[in-house]
Design a protein around this motif. Structure first.
Motif, PDB file in Angstrom:
ATOM      1  N   ALA B  64       0.848  -1.183   0.000  1.00  0.00           N
ATOM      2  CA  ALA B  64       0.000   0.000   0.000  1.00  0.00           C
ATOM      3  C   ALA B  64       0.882   1.229   0.000  1.00  0.00           C
ATOM      4  O   ALA B  64       1.999   1.198   0.516  1.00  0.00           O
ATOM      5  CB  ALA B  64      -0.897   0.005   1.237  1.00  0.00           C
ATOM      6  N   SER B  65       0.378   2.294  -0.593  1.00  0.00           N
ATOM      7  CA  SER B  65       1.128   3.545  -0.558  1.00  0.00           C
ATOM      8  C   SER B  65       0.181   4.691  -0.278  1.00  0.00           C
ATOM      9  O   SER B  65      -1.000   4.644  -0.626  1.00  0.00           O
ATOM     10  CB  SER B  65       1.862   3.760  -1.877  1.00  0.00           C
ATOM     11  N   VAL B  66       0.707   5.703   0.400  1.00  0.00           N
ATOM     12  CA  VAL B  66      -0.056   6.897   0.719  1.00  0.00           C
ATOM     13  C   VAL B  66       0.773   8.092   0.283  1.00  0.00           C
ATOM     14  O   VAL B  66       1.941   8.209   0.660  1.00  0.00           O
ATOM     15  CB  VAL B  66      -0.350   6.974   2.231  1.00  0.00           C
ATOM     16  N   LEU B  67       0.193   8.970  -0.524  1.00  0.00           N
ATOM     17  CA  LEU B  67       0.895  10.145  -1.043  1.00  0.00           C
ATOM     18  C   LEU B  67       2.225   9.757  -1.685  1.00  0.00           C
ATOM     19  O   LEU B  67       3.234  10.452  -1.544  1.00  0.00           O
ATOM     20  CB  LEU B  67       1.141  11.169   0.070  1.00  0.00           C
ATOM     21  N   GLY B  68       2.218   8.604  -2.328  1.00  0.00           N
ATOM     22  CA  GLY B  68       3.421   8.139  -2.997  1.00  0.00           C
ATOM     23  C   GLY B  68       4.456   7.530  -2.071  1.00  0.00           C
ATOM     24  O   GLY B  68       5.559   7.200  -2.509  1.00  0.00           O
ATOM     25  N   LEU B  69       4.123   7.376  -0.778  1.00  0.00           N
ATOM     26  CA  LEU B  69       5.070   6.800   0.180  1.00  0.00           C
ATOM     27  C   LEU B  69       4.633   5.381   0.526  1.00  0.00           C
ATOM     28  O   LEU B  69       3.445   5.111   0.691  1.00  0.00           O
ATOM     29  CB  LEU B  69       5.114   7.652   1.452  1.00  0.00           C
ATOM     30  N   ASP B  70       5.601   4.499   0.674  1.00  0.00           N
ATOM     31  CA  ASP B  70       5.306   3.097   0.957  1.00  0.00           C
ATOM     32  C   ASP B  70       4.963   2.925   2.442  1.00  0.00           C
ATOM     33  O   ASP B  70       5.736   3.331   3.309  1.00  0.00           O
ATOM     34  CB  ASP B  70       6.546   2.257   0.595  1.00  0.00           C
TER      35      ASP B  70
END
Lengths: 288, 308
Positions: B64-70
């Motif tokens: 999963a990623s959030v705002l392009g962060l893992d």
């Protein structure tokens, strides 16, 4: 002539924040400072201030008496290294009253997930809480000792000042702070109920004191004098006292002497490690 | 319009099993900018998904990623940039809202002065006035929800996760909360992922809706897709509903009665014709018009498909 509006209220709407964002360390520091203030009731309700201030006042009483005796009778009646042992009941009450305040509400009212949804880890949280209580306890011991020492210097007793005793007692205060705060937090963090936490911590100190005294008496009476001193170490206050006398060469407060300095140091470290591990494990579980 | 080029969050084959239950089952989903609704029954896996997105829970498989962060490796950076409003109560009763929100801002890394300013601003935006100086133990549910929302917004995140923000609110409180969420997504420019077990309330505020059930994706679509599909207007008259329906039907409109309401399908080719027809019919029959409103197709109807 048209009348110009003299004042206008502007709805500036939502403003974004583009200032500095500090790191994890500063957040942990802020949590620690808030906790430390809270231990002494600062930033809390008036009711929450009564207990810590009362206990601080009680802690200062022997200091006042001691300075009085030094001034009037020119006698060194209360040695610095024995101060914490002498006041152990008050210290136990302080820890019992304040350590659940630090940990229980966050568990009970489920504030912990809010901390963990921010750039703080479980370890940071635990570190902030442990440090806050340790510093509070160190202050509770070091301030009266320091006042007494300043008093001694001003009174100018015959003979050299007891600087060695004073410094040894300060070193001991660090040890007391480390051991007693970790143990208290460990005990208090196992229940989200503050009242229960208070009871558990005070019961722990009463129980260890009673068991240690009883075993010591029984073993001494039955003639096992070599084993008897070990029983003293069951009381965390005597455990620290034994390490204090081993490391800083202060006189044992019991007047009995302790079994072995190295063993005491090892036990002290083991207990601190055990308590810290317990707290961390408990919070790892609470966080998941 | 589906997820934009840089999704706010995305999951790929996400699976999370607990000892007794599978919370997420091979879930692949993405959410774009604006307000995204996450709908599912209780236990559908909404809260688990949020915890994984916050980097607080690690999945059994998938990513999963959030705002392009893992989420697996950059949880710390994610938590700096997002806000989280939990479903459960999380307010210490003896603190005031101001103290609490200032403290939480500091925990997000804001310096004390900035934290104070932001807390005052944020509490004003969520609509908490003088009562913010009182201990929170005396707050109503509506006020508590507002404080919970304020602490999630105080550090000006790029994305907020709101877990069941309308829980326990009365209808009016619910409307206010939903309006606030809409404002956060538009006026504040903060992306929102909001969960609810009520599909109906999310259709009013979301740009995009994701429906999950039993940890699986049921459907993910932009709201516009269904609103375009079915445009209706609702008409309510004091008396003569029957006569109005007959008149409109005779004029070639598609009319259905729903209790006291008449719903009239808007002609896709010539929308103005339907509105004119309703106006003329009401006038000619001399009816007292109580209500005339535009209705979007209910998402609920669209999702009323057999659940796998």
């Amino acid at each position: 002539m048209t009348t110009e509006p003299t004042a206008v209220i502007h709805d500036i709407g939502y403003r974004h924040y583009d200032g500095v964002r500090l790191g994890r360390g500063r957040a942990t520091l802020a949590l620690g400072v808030q906790s430390l203030r809270g231990v002494f009731g600062l930033g809390r309700t008036t009711r929450a201030k009564i207990m810590p201030l009362l206990l601080v006042a009680i802690m200062l009483m022997p200091t006042v008496v001691s300075i009085g005796v030094m001034a009037l009778a020119k006698q060194y009646v209360m040695p610095y290294p024995g101060y914490a042992i002498f006041m152990q009941a008050v210290i136990a009450v302080f820890l019992a009253a304040q350590s659940p305040y630090l940990v229980a509400p966050d568990l009970r009212f489920r504030v912990l997930p809010l901390y963990l949804s921010r750039p703080l880890t479980v370890t940071d949280y635990v570190l902030a809480k442990l440090t806050a209580l340790a510093i509070a306890l160190f202050g509770l011991l070091a301030v009266p000792l320091t006042i007494q020492f300043v008093g001694e210097l001003l009174v100018d007793l015959p003979g050299p000042p007891h600087t060695g005793d004073y410094l040894g007692a300060l070193g001991g205060a660090v040890l007391f702070a480390l051991l007693l705060s970790t143990v208290s937090i460990a005990l208090a963090s196992f229940t989200p109920r503050r009242g229960l936490g208070v009871a558990v911590v005070i019961a722990f100190f009463m129980f260890t004191a009673a068991v240690s005294t009883t075993f010591f008496a029984v073993l001494s009476v039955s003639g096992r004098d070599s084993v008897a001193p070990w029983a003293l170490l069951l009381n965390p206050f005597f455990l620290v006292d034994s390490v204090q006398s081993a490391l800083f060469g202060t006189a044992p407060a019991t007047g009995e002497g302790y079994p072995s300095g190295i063993a005491s140091c090892a036990i002290l470290l083991a207990v601190i490690a055990l308590a810290v591990t317990g707290v961390l494990l408990r919070y790892r579980k609470a966080a998941s | 319009m589906t997820a934009s080029a840089t999704p706010c969050f995305a999951t790929e084959g996400l699976t999370k099993r607990f000892p007794r239950v599978t919370a997420l089952d091979d879930l692949t989903v993405a959410g774009g900018t604006g307000v995204t609704g996450l709908v599912g029954a209780n236990g559908a896996g909404k809260s688990t998904l949020i915890k994984i997105l916050l980097g607080l829970l690690s999945p059994n498989s998938g990513s999963a990623s959030v705002l392009g962060l893992d989420t697996a490796t950059q949880g710390f950076e994610i938590r700096r940039a997002v806000g989280y409003m939990p479903e459960h109560d999380c307010l210490p009763p003896d603190m005031s809202a101001t103290e609490f929100v200032v403290h939480m801002a500091q925990m997000s890394g804001l310096p004390r002065t900035a934290a104070r300013e932001r807390a005052a601003d944020t509490l004003r935006h969520v609509g908490l006035d003088e009562e913010r100086y009182r201990p929170m133990g005396s707050y109503s549910t509506g006020m508590r929800q507002r404080v919970k929302l304020a602490q999630a917004l105080v550090h000006d995140p790029k994305l907020v996760f709101l877990d069941e923000p309308t829980n326990g609110l009365d209808p009016q409180g619910r409307d206010e909360m939903l309006a606030l969420i809409r404002r956060i997504g538009t006026e504040f420019g903060i992306n929102v992922l909001v969960t609810s077990h009520l599909l109906g309330e999310l259709e009013r505020v979301c740009d995009h809706v994701i429906v999950i059930d039993g940890g699986r994706l049921l459907r993910s679509s932009a709201i516009r897709e269904f609103t375009r599909a079915e445009q209706t207007i609702a008409v309510e008259v004091e008396e003569g509903q029957q006569r109005l329906a007959e008149r409109l039907t005779a004029g070639g409109e598609t009319v259905a009665a729903q209790g006291r309401l008449l719903t009239v399908q808007v002609a896709a080719d010539d929308p103005g014709r339907t509105y004119d027809a309703v106006r003329d019919a009401v006038c000619d029959l001399g009816l007292s018009l109580l209500r005339l409103e535009q209705r979007r197709g209910r998402i609920e109807d669209v999702f009323k498909e057999p659940v796998a």
